[in-house]
Design a protein around this motif. Sequence first.
Motif, short mmCIF file in Angstrom:
data_model
loop_
_atom_site.label_atom_id
_atom_site.label_comp_id
_atom_site.label_asym_id
_atom_site.label_seq_id
_atom_site.Cartn_x
_atom_site.Cartn_y
_atom_site.Cartn_z
N SER A 1 0.39 7.44 5.58
CA SER A 1 -0.31 8.09 4.47
C SER A 1 -1.55 8.81 4.96
CB SER A 1 -0.67 7.11 3.35
OG SER A 1 -0.45 5.80 3.70
N TYR B 1 -0.02 2.07 7.08
CA TYR B 1 -0.97 2.92 6.34
C TYR B 1 -1.14 4.26 7.04
CZ TYR B 1 -3.14 -1.14 3.92
OH TYR B 1 -3.42 -2.24 3.17
N ALA C 1 -4.71 6.05 -2.68
CA ALA C 1 -5.04 5.40 -1.40
C ALA C 1 -6.41 4.73 -1.49
CB ALA C 1 -5.01 6.41 -0.26
N PHE D 1 0.82 -1.22 0.00
CA PHE D 1 0.00 0.00 0.00
C PHE D 1 0.85 1.27 0.00
CE2 PHE D 1 -2.53 3.23 2.25
CZ PHE D 1 -3.73 3.16 1.58
#
Lengths: 104, 235
Positions: B26, B23, B169, A83
């Motif tokens: 971000s 994550y 994303a 990701f």
Amino acid sequence: MTVWNVILLASLAVLVLKLVGYLVPPSFMERPAPARVANLLTVALLSALVVTQTLERSQEIVLDARVPAVLVAAVLLALRAPFIVVVLSAALVAAGLRLLGWMS
Amino acid sequence: MASSDTSAAVRASLAVGLAVAAYGVSFGALAVASGLDVWQTCVLSLFMFSGGSQFALIGVLASGGIAAAPAAITSAALLGVRNALYSMRMAAIIGGPWWRRLLAAQWTIDESTAVSTAQPTLRGQRVGFWVTGAVIYVGWNLTTFIGAILGDLVGDVRMYGLDAAAAAAFLGLVWPRLRSRQPIAVAAGAAVVAAVLIPWLPPGVPVLAAAVVALVVGMTNWLGSRAATAGGGPS
């Protein structure tokens, strides 16, 4: 409404939804249709967000450096990149194209 | 051997938890880029603690500003609906007194439910849930803070491509869910509905309108197989 109000209201809504399953009997959501809708709802909203974040600017459709950046992201996802790599690469592509002055 | 169930669950929890916690960087950076301050960003991760809903909230606020508040709140809530599905599954596994369920609720998300329900024994399922929940909660909040600080240093959102990063994303969040025809059709339909409505509706509202696609396909089970009712689920 202030940003703080938005944050607290939305957080409360999300927490209440998490509590639902612990408070009510499972009979409703275990039926196939509500369970299916709940899962598809996630897909529909995320997909719509991809489109609006890629194309929208001031309520108009604008094709700019975001488009090639998202295409690169899709290729990386197909290659099973993590990701964080996908997100960073998209930023780099858009920033690079703008730096070179090729796209706005 | 109960101990091997437990250690297998812990290993799965750590693998998933550490990957997902990253994550948060971000999210933190993009939240600040969307106009939130560092504290508002951190409170979101502490209180809301559901990645899809958090990204949706800041995404809609970024395009529509405070005028889009109702659409932002509704998008976040609709993306939280699947957590209700997970908590119904987890209620049978968690057990114990009411306060333990209350604590479990905040940590009931895609990953903790996925790791837990993948374990073969009840003991492993409980360990998997709590360890994954704890690792992600701590990691997600720490990395959100780091990301928010980094985002604060970055001045111009477009110059650094953060607008494109936000779009990527969302693509990364939806990608693992596109494994069969039904969700792919819903994703395509929702994308078209949102794109067509962009010029006609205020920011954020096209996203909500796209939810109707899920409602129609879900209720009619168009393109669905018998297996699809169990499919989707946590990624």
